[in-house]
Enzyme design. Structure first.
Site, mmCIF file in Angstrom:
data_model
loop_
_atom_site.group_PDB
_atom_site.id
_atom_site.type_symbol
_atom_site.label_atom_id
_atom_site.label_comp_id
_atom_site.label_asym_id
_atom_site.label_seq_id
_atom_site.Cartn_x
_atom_site.Cartn_y
_atom_site.Cartn_z
ATOM 1 N N CYS A 190 108.431 15.539 82.875
ATOM 2 C CA CYS A 190 108.892 14.671 81.708
ATOM 3 C C CYS A 190 110.286 14.252 81.745
ATOM 4 O O CYS A 190 110.651 13.237 82.020
ATOM 5 C CB CYS A 190 108.652 15.311 80.298
ATOM 6 S SG CYS A 190 107.149 15.965 80.130
HETATM 7 N N1 SAJ Z 1 116.823 22.247 80.189
HETATM 8 C C1 SAJ Z 1 118.252 22.703 80.399
HETATM 9 N N2 SAJ Z 1 118.908 22.763 79.002
HETATM 10 C C2 SAJ Z 1 118.348 22.647 77.788
HETATM 11 C C3 SAJ Z 1 116.907 22.347 77.865
HETATM 12 C C4 SAJ Z 1 116.212 22.179 78.958
HETATM 13 O O1 SAJ Z 1 118.852 22.576 81.225
HETATM 14 O O2 SAJ Z 1 118.896 22.814 76.799
HETATM 15 C C5 SAJ Z 1 116.078 22.062 81.386
HETATM 16 C C6 SAJ Z 1 115.073 23.045 81.580
HETATM 17 O O3 SAJ Z 1 115.554 24.260 82.206
HETATM 18 C C7 SAJ Z 1 113.925 22.068 82.392
HETATM 19 C C8 SAJ Z 1 114.335 20.811 81.868
HETATM 20 O O4 SAJ Z 1 115.604 20.628 81.291
HETATM 21 O O5 SAJ Z 1 114.186 22.124 83.611
HETATM 22 C C9 SAJ Z 1 113.370 20.152 80.911
HETATM 23 O O6 SAJ Z 1 113.125 21.378 79.998
HETATM 24 P P1 SAJ Z 1 112.480 20.794 78.716
HETATM 25 O O7 SAJ Z 1 112.818 22.086 77.642
HETATM 26 O O8 SAJ Z 1 112.843 19.518 78.079
HETATM 27 O O9 SAJ Z 1 111.033 21.227 78.837
HETATM 28 P P2 SAJ Z 1 109.620 20.078 79.448
HETATM 29 O O10 SAJ Z 1 110.109 19.348 80.466
HETATM 30 O O11 SAJ Z 1 108.327 20.953 79.637
HETATM 31 O O12 SAJ Z 1 109.717 19.276 78.139
HETATM 32 C C10 SAJ Z 1 108.575 19.107 77.308
HETATM 33 C C11 SAJ Z 1 108.375 18.014 76.821
HETATM 34 N N3 SAJ Z 1 107.295 17.787 76.083
HETATM 35 C C12 SAJ Z 1 106.530 16.421 76.092
HETATM 36 O O13 SAJ Z 1 107.095 15.619 76.751
HETATM 37 C C13 SAJ Z 1 105.452 16.375 75.279
HETATM 38 C C14 SAJ Z 1 109.676 17.673 75.650
HETATM 39 O O14 SAJ Z 1 109.630 16.574 74.886
HETATM 40 C C15 SAJ Z 1 109.747 18.833 74.711
HETATM 41 O O15 SAJ Z 1 110.643 18.785 74.028
HETATM 42 C C16 SAJ Z 1 110.039 20.164 75.621
HETATM 43 O O16 SAJ Z 1 109.002 20.196 76.685
HETATM 44 C C17 SAJ Z 1 110.185 21.306 74.983
HETATM 45 O O17 SAJ Z 1 110.819 21.439 73.794
HETATM 46 O O18 SAJ Z 1 109.684 22.491 75.456
#
Ligand code: SAJ
Length: 440
Positions: free
Chosen positions: A281
């Site tokens: 995403c």
């Molecule tokens: N990450 C960081 N720092 C942060 C948050 C994330 O480095 O503060 C990294 C994570 O390690 C990962 C990437 O960014 O590699 C994405 O992380 P993410 O927490 O956004 O997780 P995703 O990619 O699974 O995003 C999904 C998305 N859900 C949908 O698209 C329906 C996102 O909108 C959600 O907010 C997220 O999950 C969530 O909150 O878990």
């Protein structure tokens, strides 16, 4: 005077089928979005016909098994046994369901342009089977305009009229794999219809399966809602990653700064630095909007800059490994570097776009001998990378010249790492301060 029975309109028929749950839902794409949605729709009392181009997925589901972590096999088996769910690869059967919900992949091409080929293929299949009275909903994340510019002309080329004969809407998926708290039913669902009638029937049909529906005025608004949600994350992650670089240069602990900033009870939202941004995403969605705006001669600077900053982090952290080896008077070439965690975020097995892949490539290019331990990822095969997860024990830790924590899985014994690792580079701040290599 004989009463003339009025023929129910397509809208009335769908509204009735929503109310009495006789509508049949077709779900195109039975992956981490489609299958949980299918089960929710079954639980709401509808019958579901699942479509997938992968015969292995169809066979597995038909056999009452689940290939999706968040969907228990028992849920699939019960739905199949109760004849409330069946799966097929025969797209000609798309004429059967009253509702067709499309959740197919929308990846980026190598040149970071949207790859809507799966959406186009699904639209073609729907077009060939389209009949009066059907509602079509696109759920895949895509650039604003996809529903109206790509899907609508194709479907209206059948001669059927949108908003009267058939209905078309966009409703972004918000599935967060592995999330224990939020699921398809209790996550508010945004819906935008091509016409008010499209919105009305979409809301009525989804309502029994979703706790909260959020109607918006157009599919473009709904498409942009999803892109905004994930661009918000990419930009804020990019910001804290730049803060990590800033703090490193100033000799300040970025984690301490963020933890203290997070005590602000209003006007601040905590994000954490890391090895980069992975997943299907966040690294991709913002580029769908950037691409669309380029066609309108506008450069979405925030999106591009955040993407650049996040993509820079693997190099930054590999630099920390070089420093840690230097402290031991060791060259990278020939040194043994053990990565802990290769999944793109903690406690899942997904390696798509994982920054670990970039870190491994950068280390291997410099001649390091790279191994990894990830309790969720037994083998790692991606392009030129072919590795198998090694056990995590004292000998393996001591044998490494540097241990790099990439993904902070909860099940890893970090005390063991702390006791036996010669040098550590902790990209996730999962080790207490004194044991993290580098300053960031
Ligand atoms: N990450 C960081 N720092 C942060 C948050 C994330 O480095 O503060 C990294 C994570 O390690 C990962 C990437 O960014 O590699 C994405 O992380 P993410 O927490 O956004 O997780 P995703 O990619 O699974 O995003 C999904 C998305 N859900 C949908 O698209 C329906 C996102 O909108 C959600 O907010 C997220 O999950 C969530 O909150 O878990």
């Amino acid at each position: 005077m004989t009463a003339t029975a009025t023929v129910p309109t397509a809208i009335d028929t769908l509204l009735t089928k929503a109310k009495d749950r006789t509508a049949v839902f077709g779900i195109v794409g039975l992956g981490y979005v489609g299958l949980p949605l299918a089960m929710e729709i079954v639980r709401a009392g509808y019958r579901v016909l699942g479509f997938d181009v992968n015969p292995r997925v169809v066979d597995s589901l038909s056999g009452g098994r689940s290939h999706i972590q968040d969907v228990p096999a028992a849920a699939v088996a019960d739905a199949v046994k109760a004849t409330r769910f069946s799966a097929t690869a025969d797209l000609a059967r798309l004429k059967e369901p009253d509702v067709i919900s499309i959740s197919v992949p929308t990846p980026l091409s190598k040149t970071k342009d949207p790859d809507v080929s799966y959406v186009l293929a699904a639209t073609e299949s729907v077009k060939r089977a389209l009949r009066k009275g059907q509602l079509v909903v696109l759920e895949s994340t895509t650039y604003p305009g996809t529903t109206r510019e790509l899907m609508l002309p194709a479907l209206e080329s059948t001669g059927l009229k949108v908003g009267e004969d058939f209905f078309l809407a966009f409703s972004p998926e918000r599935v967060d794999p592995g999330n224990e708290r939020f699921n398809t039913r209790n996550t508010p669902k945004v819906v935008g219809g091509i016409t008010p009638a499209c919105l009305k029937v979409a809301m009525a049909l989804y309502q029994p399966a979703i706790d909260t529906l959020v109607p918006v005025s157009s599919p473009e608004a709904a498409e942009l809602v999803k892109i905004l949600e994930n661009t918000f994350r990419s930009v804020n992650i990019g910001l804290v990653n730049e803060m990590a670089i800033v703090c490193d240069k100033l000799g300040v602990d970025v984690w301490e700064v963020i933890e203290a900033a997070a005590t602000k009870p209003f006007g601040f939202m905590k994000f954490t630095p890391g090895p980069g941004v992975g997943g299907h995403c966040i690294p991709l969605d913002p580029h769908y909007l950037a691409w669309k705006m380029r066609t309108l001669n506008y450069k979405t600077r925030f999106i591009e800059l955040a993407g650049e900053l996040n993509a820079e982090m693997p190099e930054f952290w590999v630099g920390k490994v070089v420093d840690a080896l230097n402290e031991q008077s060791k060259a990278v070439r020939g040194s043994r570097v053990l990565l802990i965690g290769v999944a793109y975020k903690k406690n899942i097995d997904d390696i798509r776009e994982s920054p670990a892949l970039d870190v491994i490539r950068l280390l291997q290019q410099r001649g390091a001998q790279v191994s990894y331990h990830d309790p969720h990822v037994p083998t790692l095969k991606e392009d030129s990378i072919a590795l198998t997860s090694v056990p995590l024990n004292a000998d393996i830790l001591r044998d490494a010249d540097c241990v790099m924590i990439i993904t902070d899985h909860s099940s890893v014994d970090y005390q063991l790492v702390k006791r036996h690792a010669r040098a550590t580079v902790d990209t996730r701040h999962v080790l207490p301060r004194e044991d993290r290599g580098g300053r960031a």
